[in-house]
Design a protein around this motif. Structure first.
Motif, PDB file in Angstrom:
ATOM      1  N   VAL A   1       0.854  -1.184   0.000  1.00 31.23           N
ATOM      2  CA  VAL A   1       0.000   0.000   0.000  1.00 31.23           C
ATOM      3  C   VAL A   1       0.894   1.239   0.000  1.00 31.23           C
ATOM      4  N   PRO A   2       0.599   2.231  -0.897  1.00 31.07           N
ATOM      5  CA  PRO A   2       1.412   3.453  -0.909  1.00 31.07           C
ATOM      6  C   PRO A   2       1.113   4.332   0.300  1.00 31.07           C
ATOM      7  N   ASP A   3       2.153   4.840   0.917  1.00 35.63           N
ATOM      8  CA  ASP A   3       2.004   5.712   2.081  1.00 35.63           C
ATOM      9  C   ASP A   3       2.852   6.972   1.867  1.00 35.63           C
ATOM     10  N   PRO A   4       2.246   8.165   1.729  1.00 35.29           N
ATOM     11  CA  PRO A   4       0.807   8.438   1.684  1.00 35.29           C
ATOM     12  C   PRO A   4       0.186   7.924   0.389  1.00 35.29           C
ATOM     13  N   PRO A   5      -1.157   7.941   0.280  1.00 34.25           N
ATOM     14  CA  PRO A   5      -1.801   7.503  -0.968  1.00 34.25           C
ATOM     15  C   PRO A   5      -1.281   8.304  -2.158  1.00 34.25           C
TER      16      PRO A   5
END
Length: 424
Positions: free
Chosen positions: A314-318
């Protein structure tokens, strides 16, 4: 970014081959089910988006080297971006378009250059355009129009003609007509004239990132000097450079960026522009890659991928997922629907799934036969709609369609939307 910045992306290509096809739920016939000109033409996996990712990963890991055949494969691609649109419908991590572009930057850094592209770069360095034309003649298209010169006067909007429209005599009526329509609507526009330079997009596409950075700095400084609040261009390539590529290299224009079709559609809604009409009753519209999926605003991302639940990345931040859906698709169609007596019929591959004209990515300059084949594929698709003409809104697309028709001995009317507005 260098290839190492895409290590996770390269590692996550699952070889699904979605990059070779129009998304399955959008396919209307086998004949027009392909989406990538390179894999459709050469029918070998290395020519697909996933194949280029595999080449890049192999070079990155030191398992292979850039041979002449590899170099030819890397550059037989228009960088139209369709592979990435299809890829991002099934995943978010792999970025075949950006990786294909980084491959080219690596080729240039290692001195692996095609001679035809070297001619383009020499012309850019000497005359600020990739066409081999003299710099002093760049503003000749505007002679007699009475446009402001932004090098001497302030203007609310800068009209950036672009290299193709500035020099191609067959397209002069279009660029002059576009500027005149804006003037007649009361828009305060100025031009750079002979001091206007290339946007740098074509250089970036063949691997010369530094060249585009220089042009971006030059154009941004001119806009500030002119105190402009917006830049308007009839060139889809320039639009993509301003809206998509400059943010990619962290160059921001900080003003409104408009293609002429966006502005014309706005003027029609305000009642300030009334289409003149045409003798054609039934036309089809070709979405230029650089105005459509490559005209989608690029939002830089500084983050990292984190694994959740032990398996999901999951990308962090989006971050933005680039599927091409925010390109310019509706404005040209609004204009066509506003032309009295004109019917718009659509091809099978449209909007973010549009087939490329064949002119981009340095293909027109280095692989003329491939470029023309790609254009003729699109023209055949246009004919199959029953339309009387193909309408587009990109000088590079129009030039490539016309040249392909001339070489093949075929005939089919090619028009720019501006011509439907200015009339005969």
């Amino acid at each position: 970014m260098a290839l190492q910045e895409y290590e996770k992306s390269m590692n996550y290509c699952i070889r699904c081959s979605h990059c070779k096809w129009t998304p399955f739920n959008k396919i209307k016939s086998k004949r027009y089910s392909g989406n990538c000109p390179a894999i459709s033409r050469y029918n070998f996996h290395s020519y697909a988006g996933g194949g280029r990712v595999a080449i890049a990963y192999s070079l990155y890991l030191g398992r292979s080297e850039i041979t002449d055949e590899v170099l030819q494969t890397i550059y037989r691609c228009q960088l139209c971006g369709m592979c990435q649109v299809a890829c991002h419908l099934v995943g978010e991590i792999c970025e075949p378009l950006e990786i294909a572009r980084e491959l080219r930057i690596k080729c240039v850094e290692e001195g692996e250059i095609l001679p035809e592209h070297m001619m383009m770069i020499d012309s850019l360095r000497k005359n600020d355009n990739p066409l081999g034309e003299p710099k002093e003649g760049r503003g000749d298209w505007a002679e007699g129009l009475g446009l402001k010169n932004i090098n001497k006067e302030k203007a609310d909007a800068v009209f950036h003609a672009g290299c193709r429209f500035s020099y191609d005599p067959d397209l002069r009526r279009i660029v002059r007509g576009a500027a005149q329509l804006l003037l007649q609507a009361g828009v305060d526009i100025g031009i750079g004239g002979s001091e206007e330079s290339c946007c740098g997009g074509r250089a970036f596409d063949i691997g010369y990132r530094g060249q585009m950075e220089n042009y971006a700095d030059d154009i941004i400084s001119r806009l500030k000097s002119a105190s402009a609040t917006k830049i308007i261009t009839p060139c889809a390539d320039c639009y993509s450079a301003f809206k998509h590529m400059y943010p990619m290299i962290r160059k921001e224009m900080d003003i409104e960026i408009l293609h002429t079709t966006e502005y014309f559609a706005r003027l029609i809604q305000q009642g300030k522009l009334k289409p003149r009409g045409t003798d054609f009753q039934r036309v089809t519209y070709h979405d230029p890659c650089h105005l459509g999926r490559l005209g989608e605003p690029y939002i830089p991302w500084d983050g990292e991928w984190k694994k959740v639940w032990g398996q999901l990345n999951v990308p962090d931040p989006p971050r933005q997922i680039r599927r091409g859906i925010d390109g310019v698709y509706e404005a040209p169609r609004e204009i066509l629907r506003s032309v009295p007596g004109l019917e718009l019929v659509e091809m099978e591959r449209i909007r973010e799934y549009s087939w490329c004209c064949g002119a981009g990515g340095g293909v027109r300059e280095a692989f003329e036969d491939f470029s023309e084949w790609t254009a003729l594929e699109r023209i055949e698709e246009a004919r199959d709609t029953g339309a009387q003409a193909l309408v587009t809104t990109c000088g590079w697309c129009e030039r490539n369609f016309r040249d392909a028709l001339e070489t093949s001995g075929a005939d089919f009317p090619i028009l720019d939307i501006t011509e439907l507005l200015i009339g005969d």
